[in-house]
Design an enzyme around this catalytic site. Structure first.
Site, short mmCIF file in Angstrom:
data_model
loop_
_atom_site.label_atom_id
_atom_site.label_comp_id
_atom_site.label_asym_id
_atom_site.label_seq_id
_atom_site.Cartn_x
_atom_site.Cartn_y
_atom_site.Cartn_z
N SER A 155 0.80 -1.22 0.00
CA SER A 155 0.00 0.00 0.00
C SER A 155 0.84 1.27 0.00
O SER A 155 1.64 1.49 -0.90
CB SER A 155 -0.96 -0.03 1.19
OG SER A 155 -1.88 1.02 1.08
N HIS A 156 0.71 2.06 1.05
CA HIS A 156 1.35 3.37 1.12
C HIS A 156 2.74 3.29 1.75
O HIS A 156 3.38 4.32 1.93
CB HIS A 156 0.47 4.28 1.96
CG HIS A 156 0.06 3.63 3.25
ND1 HIS A 156 -0.89 2.63 3.29
CD2 HIS A 156 0.52 3.76 4.50
CE1 HIS A 156 -1.02 2.19 4.53
NE2 HIS A 156 -0.16 2.85 5.28
N ASP B 39 -2.24 6.69 -3.41
CA ASP B 39 -1.12 6.05 -2.72
C ASP B 39 -0.44 4.98 -3.57
O ASP B 39 -0.74 4.83 -4.76
CB ASP B 39 -1.59 5.45 -1.38
CG ASP B 39 -2.43 4.20 -1.58
OD1 ASP B 39 -3.13 4.12 -2.60
OD2 ASP B 39 -2.37 3.29 -0.73
N ASP C 116 -0.60 1.75 -4.01
CA ASP C 116 -1.36 0.78 -4.80
C ASP C 116 -2.68 1.34 -5.34
O ASP C 116 -3.49 0.59 -5.88
CB ASP C 116 -1.62 -0.49 -3.98
CG ASP C 116 -2.45 -0.22 -2.75
OD1 ASP C 116 -2.40 0.91 -2.22
OD2 ASP C 116 -3.17 -1.13 -2.30
N ASP D 274 -5.40 2.75 -3.90
CA ASP D 274 -6.72 2.68 -3.28
C ASP D 274 -7.04 3.87 -2.39
O ASP D 274 -8.19 4.08 -2.03
CB ASP D 274 -6.93 1.34 -2.54
CG ASP D 274 -5.90 1.07 -1.48
OD1 ASP D 274 -4.96 1.89 -1.33
OD2 ASP D 274 -6.02 0.03 -0.79
N ARG D 275 -6.03 4.66 -2.03
CA ARG D 275 -6.32 5.84 -1.19
C ARG D 275 -6.40 7.11 -2.04
O ARG D 275 -5.86 7.15 -3.13
CB ARG D 275 -5.20 6.04 -0.16
CG ARG D 275 -5.14 4.94 0.86
CD ARG D 275 -4.10 5.25 1.92
NE ARG D 275 -4.18 4.27 2.99
CZ ARG D 275 -3.58 4.39 4.15
NH1 ARG D 275 -2.83 5.44 4.40
NH2 ARG D 275 -3.72 3.46 5.08
N LYS E 27 -11.25 -0.03 -1.56
CA LYS E 27 -11.37 1.41 -1.70
C LYS E 27 -10.69 1.81 -3.00
O LYS E 27 -9.90 1.05 -3.55
CB LYS E 27 -10.78 2.12 -0.50
CG LYS E 27 -9.35 1.79 -0.19
CD LYS E 27 -9.02 2.24 1.23
CE LYS E 27 -7.65 1.75 1.63
NZ LYS E 27 -7.60 1.24 2.99
C1 G1P Z 1 -4.58 1.89 8.21
C2 G1P Z 1 -5.78 2.78 8.25
C3 G1P Z 1 -7.02 1.98 7.95
C4 G1P Z 1 -6.86 1.26 6.63
C5 G1P Z 1 -5.58 0.45 6.62
C6 G1P Z 1 -5.29 -0.17 5.26
O1 G1P Z 1 -4.70 0.89 9.18
O2 G1P Z 1 -5.90 3.44 9.49
O3 G1P Z 1 -8.12 2.83 7.94
O4 G1P Z 1 -7.93 0.41 6.38
O5 G1P Z 1 -4.47 1.28 6.96
O6 G1P Z 1 -5.12 0.83 4.28
P1 G1P Z 1 -3.99 0.99 10.61
O7 G1P Z 1 -2.52 1.21 10.34
O8 G1P Z 1 -4.59 2.18 11.29
O9 G1P Z 1 -4.30 -0.30 11.27
ZN ZN Z 2 -3.24 1.47 -0.44
#
Ligand code: G1P
Ligand code: ZN
Length: 543
Positions: A113-114, A277, A279, A281-282, A376
């Protein structure tokens, strides 16, 4: 081509989180590590023989090699076909779209992801089921159980793995179909949004900047915004995906999307700014010198949904994660539709969408989406906003100001303390848990605590229970403080503090967010001892 059975021994890792397995690249590079996890995925599935598996990732370091390995293992394990994005690329929402559209058995998404990418950074892998969404706990538990006992995995060594063009080839009995990673997704977006109206908006001189942060949405945004919608060349910046994301942190927030934020808060700012981000999705959405909180963004999309052709019939309901502000709840109430409060993590929305209970959902962490896929979707949110802007012909700020005047404003902020000592962070939370029953009735300045609990959720569709999802402290005036530990970090612990205050008086809607929340932020420290436990004077990231 022969199927090889290779002996292996389990890695006794901790259980993968809600977003699959995320580890440092160096961990994934250990012999058999990736293979153990992939074989464990297959071992936990039933009835996939001859069926289709979708594979793609966000292009980070290790993506292509891992894609090769997974294809070789899918062939050896009896999948009939693999659909893979060119060069092993697929954004997370596009993977979800492809799984659904082609009625695949499931998909494997390679992404952290990010989180940053590169040889010393993070890699990740997760399994998505046939509805296009993340695997439910039943499956992730089974995968984990298999990783603890695995003794062998299967693989066919392919002589060639040409993933650089759209075509079909075979490995053993399995067909590999290399697809354009953008095409199916772009077609879906065209069905949902009024591309003509958005094209007209750009023709009228509307200026936008989209920061792809050197990550996967570059090709998607360039094709859709610049090619299909006629946005000027250069609308998309940092649009070439790089394996290390240009050494950046591909998280679209006010801290990490520096280049975009600097431009959007300058005298010559464009009308609209957005970022996505690693991948895809954000999303983060900005107006000219104006930041839209993700919680408000969800509320605005819900309130204006019928302006987009894909949602013209109205929305069935909305869902938001617990720490997300209650802004969407006000809209749902006005529309007379259901609003669900779920634990953090996208997987909780899937059941509600599959059951037709909700159309839109969102999280404060820059995640917004709908039932068009089961992830998302960053670019989808941006296109939704463009559709609304094209119809309403107002600035982002004007749309928010009117929204707050009608529904009230939920001042909202999240403070992250990243990479803190895990023992101390756990201690902070367990001490809060110990205090829950004594907090109600206590006063801090003019704020009086109305309730305190550790959030639990019973899934209304399948009855599954989730406990200990975050400490909620509610005040008599509707304000709220939430504490939870991140489940996605890879180093130490991350403490998240979420603060929210509801203001109905529109004369008081123009305050600076941190100032509007200052009292609650200091109460949070009084209650939890954040400074004392984390040893930090200030959060790492404020959103
Ligand atoms: C974080 C975000 C959450 C999201 C997840 C995956 O998780 O807060 O909303 O679904 O990344 O992108 P966290 O690190 O808070 O567990
Ligand atoms: Zn992501």
């Amino acid at each position: 081509m022969t199927i090889k059975t290779i002996a292996t021994t389990p890695f006794h890792d901790q259980k993968p989180g809600t977003s699959g397995l995320r580890k440092k690249v160096k961990v994934f590079q250990q012999p058999h590590y990736l293979e153990n996890f992939v074989q464990s995925i297959f071992n936990s599935l039933e009835g996939y023989e001859g069926k289709t598996l979708v594979i793609g990732g966000d292009g980070r370091y290790g993506n292509l090699e891992a894609t090769h390995t997974i294809i070789e293992m899918a062939a050896a394990n009896g999948f009939g076909r693999v659909l893979v994005g060119c060069d092993g690329l697929l954004s997370t929402p596009a993977a979800s779209c492809v799984i659904r559209k082609h009625e695949a058995f499931g998909g494997i998404v390679l992404s952290a992801s990010h989180n940053p990418g590169g040889p010393d950074e993070d890699f990740g892998i997760k399994y998505n089921i046939g509805n296009g969404g993340p695997a439910p706990e039943k499956i992730t538990d089974a995968i984990f159980a298999h990783t603890q006992t695995i003794t062998e995995y299967k693989k066919i060594d392919a002589a060639e793995m040409p993933l650089d063009k759209e075509h079909d080839f075979k490995i053993g009995e399995m067909v590999v179909t290399v697809i354009d990673p953008v095409a199916d997704y772009a077609e879906l977006m065209r069905e949902l949004f009024d591309f003509d109206a958005i094209r007209e908006l750009f023709r009228s001189g509307f200026r936008m900047r989209f920061d792809a942060m050197h990550a996967i949405t570059g090709p998607y945004a360039t094709t859709i915004l610049e090619e299909y919608l006629g946005a000027p060349d250069g609308t998309v910046i940092n649009g070439i995906p790089l394996t290390d994301f240009g050494k950046g942190h591909p998280d679209p927030n006010l801290t990490y999307a520096r280049e975009l934020v600097a431009e959007m808060f300058s005298p010559d700012a464009p009308d609209f700014g957005a970022a996505s981000d690693g991948d895809g999705d954000r999303n983060m959405v900005l107006g000219n010198n104006f930041f839209v909180t993700p919680s408000d963004s969800l509320a605005v999309l819900a309130a204006n949904a019928t302006l987009a052709p894909g949602y013209a019939q109205g929305i069935a309901g909305v869902a938001r994660s617990m720490p997300t502000s209650a802004a969407a709840d006000r809209v749902a109430e006005a529309l007379g539709i259901n609003c669900y409060e779920t634990p953090t993590g996208w997987k909780f929305f899937g059941n509600l969408m599959d059951a037709g209970k909700v159309t839109l959902c969102g999280e404060e962490s820059f995640g917004t989406g709908s039932d068009h896929v089961r992830e998302k979707d960053g670019l989808w949110a941006v296109l939704f906003w463009l559709n609304i802007l094209a119809v309403r012909k107002q600035s982002v700020e004007a749309i928010l100001t009117e929204h707050w005047a009608r529904y009230g404003r939920n001042y909202y902020s999240r403070h992250d303390y990243e990479g803190v000592d895990a023992t101390a962070a756990n201690e902070l939370i367990s001490r809060l848990r110990g205090k829950l029953t004594s907090l109600p009735g206590q006063s801090f300045g003019h704020q009086k605590i109305a309730f305190a609990d550790d959030f639990s959720y019973i899934d209304p569709i399948d009855g599954s229970e989730s406990h200990k999802q975050g400490i909620r402290i509610g005040f008599e005036d509707g304000s709220r403080i939430v504490f939870r530990l991140s489940g996605t970090g890879t180093e130490g612990a991350t403490l998240r503090l979420y603060v929210e205050r509801y203001e109905t008086d529109s004369d008081k809607h123009q305050q600076a967010t941190q100032a509007a929340l200052a009292d609650l932020i200091s109460i949070a420290d009084d209650i939890a001892g954040i400074r004392q436990f984390t040893g930090r004077d200030a959060p790492t990231v404020i959103t």
